[in-house]
Design a protein around this motif. Structure first.
Motif, PDB file in Angstrom:
ATOM      1  N   PHE A 193       0.660  -1.067  -0.070  1.00  0.00           N
ATOM      2  CA  PHE A 193       0.251   0.045   0.017  1.00  0.00           C
ATOM      3  C   PHE A 193       0.957   1.366   0.119  1.00  0.00           C
ATOM      4  CE2 PHE A 193      -3.397  -2.772   1.513  1.00  0.00           C
ATOM      5  CZ  PHE A 193      -4.788  -2.118   0.905  1.00  0.00           C
ATOM      6  N   THR A 194       2.134   1.441   0.219  1.00  0.00           N
ATOM      7  CA  THR A 194       2.482   2.759   0.456  1.00  0.00           C
ATOM      8  C   THR A 194       3.838   2.818   0.623  1.00  0.00           C
ATOM      9  OG1 THR A 194       3.610   2.122   3.126  1.00  0.00           O
ATOM     10  CG2 THR A 194       1.323   3.006   3.065  1.00  0.00           C
ATOM     11  N   GLY A 195       4.804   1.720  -0.017  1.00  0.00           N
ATOM     12  CA  GLY A 195       6.048   1.852  -0.885  1.00  0.00           C
ATOM     13  C   GLY A 195       7.123   0.516  -0.216  1.00  0.00           C
ATOM     14  N   PRO A 196       8.051   0.320  -0.904  1.00  0.00           N
ATOM     15  CA  PRO A 196       8.832  -1.142   0.026  1.00  0.00           C
ATOM     16  C   PRO A 196       9.383  -0.171   1.577  1.00  0.00           C
ATOM     17  CG  PRO A 196      10.341   0.080  -2.068  1.00  0.00           C
ATOM     18  CD  PRO A 196       8.159   0.289  -1.807  1.00  0.00           C
ATOM     19  N   SER A 197       9.767   0.833   1.744  1.00  0.00           N
ATOM     20  CA  SER A 197      10.228   1.204   2.721  1.00  0.00           C
ATOM     21  C   SER A 197       9.848   1.462   4.531  1.00  0.00           C
ATOM     22  CB  SER A 197      10.844   2.848   2.298  1.00  0.00           C
ATOM     23  OG  SER A 197       9.690   3.765   2.661  1.00  0.00           O
ATOM     24  N   ALA A 198       8.680   1.022   3.712  1.00  0.00           N
ATOM     25  CA  ALA A 198       7.424   1.202   5.096  1.00  0.00           C
ATOM     26  C   ALA A 198       7.381   0.468   6.397  1.00  0.00           C
ATOM     27  CB  ALA A 198       5.529   0.953   3.689  1.00  0.00           C
ATOM     28  N   ALA A 199       7.498   0.665   7.457  1.00  0.00           N
ATOM     29  CA  ALA A 199       8.332   0.473   8.729  1.00  0.00           C
ATOM     30  C   ALA A 199       7.377   0.800   9.132  1.00  0.00           C
ATOM     31  CB  ALA A 199       9.547   0.144   9.156  1.00  0.00           C
ATOM     32  N   PRO A 200       6.496  -0.490  10.526  1.00  0.00           N
ATOM     33  CA  PRO A 200       6.060  -1.195  11.786  1.00  0.00           C
ATOM     34  C   PRO A 200       6.815   0.481  12.790  1.00  0.00           C
ATOM     35  CG  PRO A 200       6.827  -3.129  11.963  1.00  0.00           C
ATOM     36  CD  PRO A 200       7.946  -1.862  10.325  1.00  0.00           C
ATOM     37  N   ARG A 201       6.131   0.525  13.124  1.00  0.00           N
ATOM     38  CA  ARG A 201       5.795   1.686  14.574  1.00  0.00           C
ATOM     39  C   ARG A 201       7.145   0.201  15.497  1.00  0.00           C
ATOM     40  NH1 ARG A 201       1.622   6.517  16.886  1.00  0.00           N
ATOM     41  NH2 ARG A 201       3.001   7.666  15.438  1.00  0.00           N
ATOM     42  N   LEU A 202       6.018  -0.771  15.947  1.00  0.00           N
ATOM     43  CA  LEU A 202       6.877  -1.633  16.841  1.00  0.00           C
ATOM     44  C   LEU A 202       5.842  -3.087  16.534  1.00  0.00           C
ATOM     45  CD1 LEU A 202       7.796  -2.158  19.496  1.00  0.00           C
ATOM     46  CD2 LEU A 202       5.312  -1.345  20.982  1.00  0.00           C
ATOM     47  N   ALA A 203       6.485  -3.659  15.870  1.00  0.00           N
ATOM     48  CA  ALA A 203       6.237  -5.163  16.238  1.00  0.00           C
ATOM     49  C   ALA A 203       6.713  -6.133  17.122  1.00  0.00           C
ATOM     50  CB  ALA A 203       6.761  -5.993  15.043  1.00  0.00           C
ATOM     51  N   ARG A 204       5.058  -6.956  18.388  1.00  0.00           N
ATOM     52  CA  ARG A 204       5.601  -7.510  19.552  1.00  0.00           C
ATOM     53  C   ARG A 204       5.175  -8.817  19.639  1.00  0.00           C
ATOM     54  NH1 ARG A 204       1.561  -4.533  23.572  1.00  0.00           N
ATOM     55  NH2 ARG A 204       2.798  -5.052  25.367  1.00  0.00           N
ATOM     56  N   PHE A 205       7.022  -9.736  19.682  1.00  0.00           N
ATOM     57  CA  PHE A 205       6.039 -11.112  19.716  1.00  0.00           C
ATOM     58  C   PHE A 205       5.952 -11.476  21.331  1.00  0.00           C
ATOM     59  CE2 PHE A 205       7.939  -9.351  16.241  1.00  0.00           C
ATOM     60  CZ  PHE A 205       6.917 -10.610  15.121  1.00  0.00           C
ATOM     61  N   GLU A 206       5.113 -12.131  22.131  1.00  0.00           N
ATOM     62  CA  GLU A 206       5.331 -13.170  22.810  1.00  0.00           C
ATOM     63  C   GLU A 206       6.345 -14.020  22.644  1.00  0.00           C
ATOM     64  OE1 GLU A 206       1.376 -14.922  23.083  1.00  0.00           O
ATOM     65  OE2 GLU A 206       0.299 -13.569  21.776  1.00  0.00           O
ATOM     66  N   HIS A 207       6.978 -14.897  21.914  1.00  0.00           N
ATOM     67  CA  HIS A 207       7.835 -15.573  22.181  1.00  0.00           C
ATOM     68  C   HIS A 207       9.764 -14.661  22.271  1.00  0.00           C
ATOM     69  CE1 HIS A 207       7.834 -15.534  17.752  1.00  0.00           C
ATOM     70  NE2 HIS A 207       9.048 -14.842  17.763  1.00  0.00           N
ATOM     71  N   GLU A 208      10.603 -15.268  22.959  1.00  0.00           N
ATOM     72  CA  GLU A 208      11.647 -14.998  23.401  1.00  0.00           C
ATOM     73  C   GLU A 208      12.495 -14.713  22.160  1.00  0.00           C
ATOM     74  OE1 GLU A 208      12.384 -13.888  26.452  1.00  0.00           O
ATOM     75  OE2 GLU A 208      10.495 -13.928  27.306  1.00  0.00           O
ATOM     76  N   ARG A 209      13.291 -13.543  22.312  1.00  0.00           N
ATOM     77  CA  ARG A 209      14.066 -13.604  20.764  1.00  0.00           C
ATOM     78  C   ARG A 209      14.614 -14.715  20.612  1.00  0.00           C
ATOM     79  NH1 ARG A 209      19.285  -9.288  21.321  1.00  0.00           N
ATOM     80  NH2 ARG A 209      20.598 -11.290  21.910  1.00  0.00           N
ATOM     81  N   PRO A 210      14.564 -15.103  19.139  1.00  0.00           N
ATOM     82  CA  PRO A 210      15.085 -16.476  18.791  1.00  0.00           C
ATOM     83  C   PRO A 210      16.607 -16.256  18.313  1.00  0.00           C
ATOM     84  CG  PRO A 210      13.877 -15.182  17.099  1.00  0.00           C
ATOM     85  CD  PRO A 210      13.555 -14.278  18.081  1.00  0.00           C
ATOM     86  N   LYS A 211      17.158 -16.913  17.665  1.00  0.00           N
ATOM     87  CA  LYS A 211      19.051 -17.099  16.980  1.00  0.00           C
ATOM     88  C   LYS A 211      18.723 -16.148  16.117  1.00  0.00           C
ATOM     89  CE  LYS A 211      20.373 -21.054  19.803  1.00  0.00           C
ATOM     90  NZ  LYS A 211      21.312 -22.246  19.396  1.00  0.00           N
ATOM     91  N   HIS A 212      17.981 -16.488  15.401  1.00  0.00           N
ATOM     92  CA  HIS A 212      17.453 -15.272  13.950  1.00  0.00           C
ATOM     93  C   HIS A 212      17.072 -14.176  14.090  1.00  0.00           C
ATOM     94  CE1 HIS A 212      14.005 -17.732  14.605  1.00  0.00           C
ATOM     95  NE2 HIS A 212      13.510 -17.273  13.553  1.00  0.00           N
ATOM     96  N   HIS A 213      17.303 -13.154  14.924  1.00  0.00           N
ATOM     97  CA  HIS A 213      16.817 -11.749  15.509  1.00  0.00           C
ATOM     98  C   HIS A 213      17.117 -11.426  14.549  1.00  0.00           C
ATOM     99  CE1 HIS A 213      19.989 -10.586  17.457  1.00  0.00           C
ATOM    100  NE2 HIS A 213      20.421 -11.646  17.580  1.00  0.00           N
ATOM    101  N   ALA A 214      18.474 -11.273  13.625  1.00  0.00           N
ATOM    102  CA  ALA A 214      18.421 -10.079  12.393  1.00  0.00           C
ATOM    103  C   ALA A 214      17.378  -9.849  11.702  1.00  0.00           C
ATOM    104  CB  ALA A 214      20.331 -11.133  11.958  1.00  0.00           C
ATOM    105  N   GLU A 215      17.224 -11.459  11.602  1.00  0.00           N
ATOM    106  CA  GLU A 215      15.739 -11.330   9.493  1.00  0.00           C
ATOM    107  C   GLU A 215      14.544 -10.563  10.538  1.00  0.00           C
ATOM    108  OE1 GLU A 215      16.140 -13.010   6.303  1.00  0.00           O
ATOM    109  OE2 GLU A 215      17.642 -12.122   7.188  1.00  0.00           O
ATOM    110  N   TYR A 216      14.617 -10.287  11.850  1.00  0.00           N
ATOM    111  CA  TYR A 216      13.490  -9.525  11.650  1.00  0.00           C
ATOM    112  C   TYR A 216      13.243  -8.239  12.012  1.00  0.00           C
ATOM    113  CZ  TYR A 216      11.227 -13.117  15.013  1.00  0.00           C
ATOM    114  OH  TYR A 216      10.465 -14.440  15.250  1.00  0.00           O
ATOM    115  N   THR A 217      14.956  -7.953  12.019  1.00  0.00           N
ATOM    116  CA  THR A 217      15.823  -6.092  12.137  1.00  0.00           C
ATOM    117  C   THR A 217      15.399  -6.229  10.796  1.00  0.00           C
ATOM    118  OG1 THR A 217      17.004  -6.376  14.168  1.00  0.00           O
ATOM    119  CG2 THR A 217      17.619  -5.104  12.348  1.00  0.00           C
ATOM    120  N   ARG A 218      16.219  -6.987   9.475  1.00  0.00           N
ATOM    121  CA  ARG A 218      15.465  -6.885   8.128  1.00  0.00           C
ATOM    122  C   ARG A 218      13.783  -6.398   8.019  1.00  0.00           C
ATOM    123  NH1 ARG A 218      14.279  -9.701   3.834  1.00  0.00           N
ATOM    124  NH2 ARG A 218      14.682 -11.537   4.811  1.00  0.00           N
ATOM    125  N   ILE A 219      13.644  -7.117   8.364  1.00  0.00           N
ATOM    126  CA  ILE A 219      12.091  -7.223   8.016  1.00  0.00           C
ATOM    127  C   ILE A 219      11.445  -5.846   9.104  1.00  0.00           C
ATOM    128  CG2 ILE A 219       9.586  -8.589   8.349  1.00  0.00           C
ATOM    129  CD1 ILE A 219      11.489 -10.418   7.313  1.00  0.00           C
TER     130      ILE A 219
END
Length: 334
Positions: free
Chosen positions: A151-177
Motif C-alpha cells: 500500500f505504501t511502498g517498500p520502505s514502510a516499517a511498523p512503529r512497533l512489532a510485539r511478539f510473545e516468544h523470546e528473542r530467537p537466534k535469527h533475530h537479525a532477520e526480524y531487524t531486516r523485516i
C-alpha cells in the motif's frame, strides 16, 4: 481446527525454493499429496504443524515463517490476499482479513484498534508447540508488513512489532523485516503503524472486483460455518489466546462480536456453559503440549496458568482420567 490447503502449499513451495526436493518433503510428511491439487481441501491443524516442522527440518531455515510471508503468492491465504490487493485502504484490507481470516485457518483472530495516532493489529492464533507458535507469529506478522508495503511502498516499517516468544537466534532477520522495531517476550503479538498509513487511499484499488471477492468470501465462510454452533466458535477462540490468560466471558463475547447475554444463551442451547468450554480448551491445549517432548510437565502446568504442578496433575486427571505422565506415555510424548 482446520487449515486451508493454500497455506500448506505456500510453506512447501518455500521449502522447494530453498533447494529441498519434493521427494524429501514427501518422505518427511505423512500426507496424501494428491490433496494439494484440490483447492477445497482443508488440513487438520496437527497435519499443518507437521508440514511446518518438516519444512524447517528439511531446509534448516529457522526463519522460515518470515521467509514464507515475504515471498508467498496472493493466493496463499485463500481469498484474503486477493481481497487485500483491491481494497480501498490498508485499514479496509485488514478489516476484511479480520472478518474472513477463518478461510485461511480456524482459530486465527485479528483485532484492530486505533491508539492515538497509531493503528494497531493484534494477532491471536491456535496455541501449539513453541516452534509452531513462533512460525505462525512470524508468518502472520511478516505478512502484515508485506501488506503495508504493497500500500505504501517498500520502505514502510511498523512503529512497533510485539511478539510473545523470546528473542530467537535469527533475530537479525526480524531487524531486516521489522526495521529493528521488534520486541520479544511481550504479553501480546501485535503490530502498530502510523494511523495515516492505514487510511491512505490505494492507487490500484478495483471497487467492482473487490465487491465480487468480498461476496464470494462471505459465501465460502457461510458455507464453512453451516452447523457450527456457539460452543465450537468459542472453543476455537479460546484456543487462540494464551491458556494462562483465558478471558472473562464478557471479554470473550466482545471479541466474538456478541453480548455476554447472547453468548450464555447460545451456549445453553448447545447444552454447555462457558466454564465447560474453557475446560475443554485447556484440556486440548494441555494434550498438545504434553505430546511435545520438548515441554516438561511443569512447563505445561505453568503455561496453563497453574502455579502449582500438583494442582495441574489433579485437574488433568479430572479432565481425562489420566495423570499428565500417563497421558504422555500413552500418546508417545515421552
Amino acid at each position: 481446527m482446520s487449515v486451508s490447503i493454500f497455506l500448506a502449499r505456500a510453506v512447501l513451495e518455500a521449502a522447494e525454493r530453498l533447494g529441498v526436493a519434493r521427494a524429501d518433503l514427501r518422505a518427511r510428511i505423512p500426507f496424501d499429496w494428491h490433496r494439494l491439487e484440490q483447492p477445497e481441501t482443508r488440513l487438520e491443524f496437527e497435519q499443518f504443524e507437521q508440514v511446518l516442522s518438516a519444512a524447517v527440518g528439511a531446509t534448516g531455515d529457522e526463519a522460515l515463517g518470515l521467509h514464507v510471508a515475504e515471498h508467498m503468492p496472493e493466493g496463499a491465504v485463500d481469498l484474503l490476499g486477493h481481497l487485500a490487493a483491491h481494497a480501498p485502504t490498508m485499514r479496509d484490507a485488514l478489516k476484511m482479513a479480520s472478518q474472513f481470516v477463518g478461510l485461511a485457518m480456524d482459530g486465527l483472530m485479528l483485532t484492530l484498534r486505533d491508539d492515538d495516532d497509531a493503528f494497531v493489529v493484534r494477532y491471536a492464533f491456535p496455541r501449539s508447540t513453541p516452534l509452531a507458535n513462533r512460525l505462525l507469529a512470524e508468518l502472520m506478522m511478516g505478512g502484515i508488513v508485506r501488506l503495508a508495503r504493497s500500500f505504501t511502498g517498500p520502505s514502510a516499517a511498523p512503529r512497533l512489532a510485539r511478539f510473545e516468544h523470546e528473542r530467537p537466534k535469527h533475530h537479525a532477520e526480524y531487524t531486516r523485516i521489522f526495521g529493528g522495531r521488534q520486541r520479544f517476550g511481550q504479553n501480546e503479538t501485535s503490530i502498530a503503524f502510523d494511523r495515516a498509513i492505514a487510511d491512505r487511499p490505494q492507487m490500484h484499488q478495483h471497487p467492482e472486483l473487490y465487491e465480487l471477492l468480498r461476496t464470494e468470501a462471505q459465501r465460502r465462510l457461510d458455507q464453512m460455518a453451516t452447523g457450527v454452533g456457539a460452543a465450537t466458535r468459542l472453543h476455537q477462540y479460546l484456543l487462540s489466546v494464551p491458556p494462562s490468560h483465558i478471558p472473562e466471558i464478557s471479554a470473550a463475547a466482545r471479541d466474538l462480536g456478541t453480548s455476554e447475554r447472547s453468548l450464555r444463551r447460545r451456549l445453553a442451547e448447545d447444552g454447555t456453559s462457558y466454564r465447560d468450554v474453557v475446560r475443554s480448551a485447556l484440556e486440548a491445549t494441555a494434550g498438545r503440549m504434553l505430546r511435545d517432548p520438548t515441554h516438561t510437565i511443569k512447563e505445561t502446568a505453568v503455561a496453563l496458568g497453574f502455579a502449582d504442578p500438583a494442582a495441574f496433575h489433579r485437574a488433568f486427571k479430572r479432565w481425562t482420567g489420566m495423570t499428565p505422565g500417563e497421558y504422555r506415555r500413552t500418546r508417545g510424548g515421552d
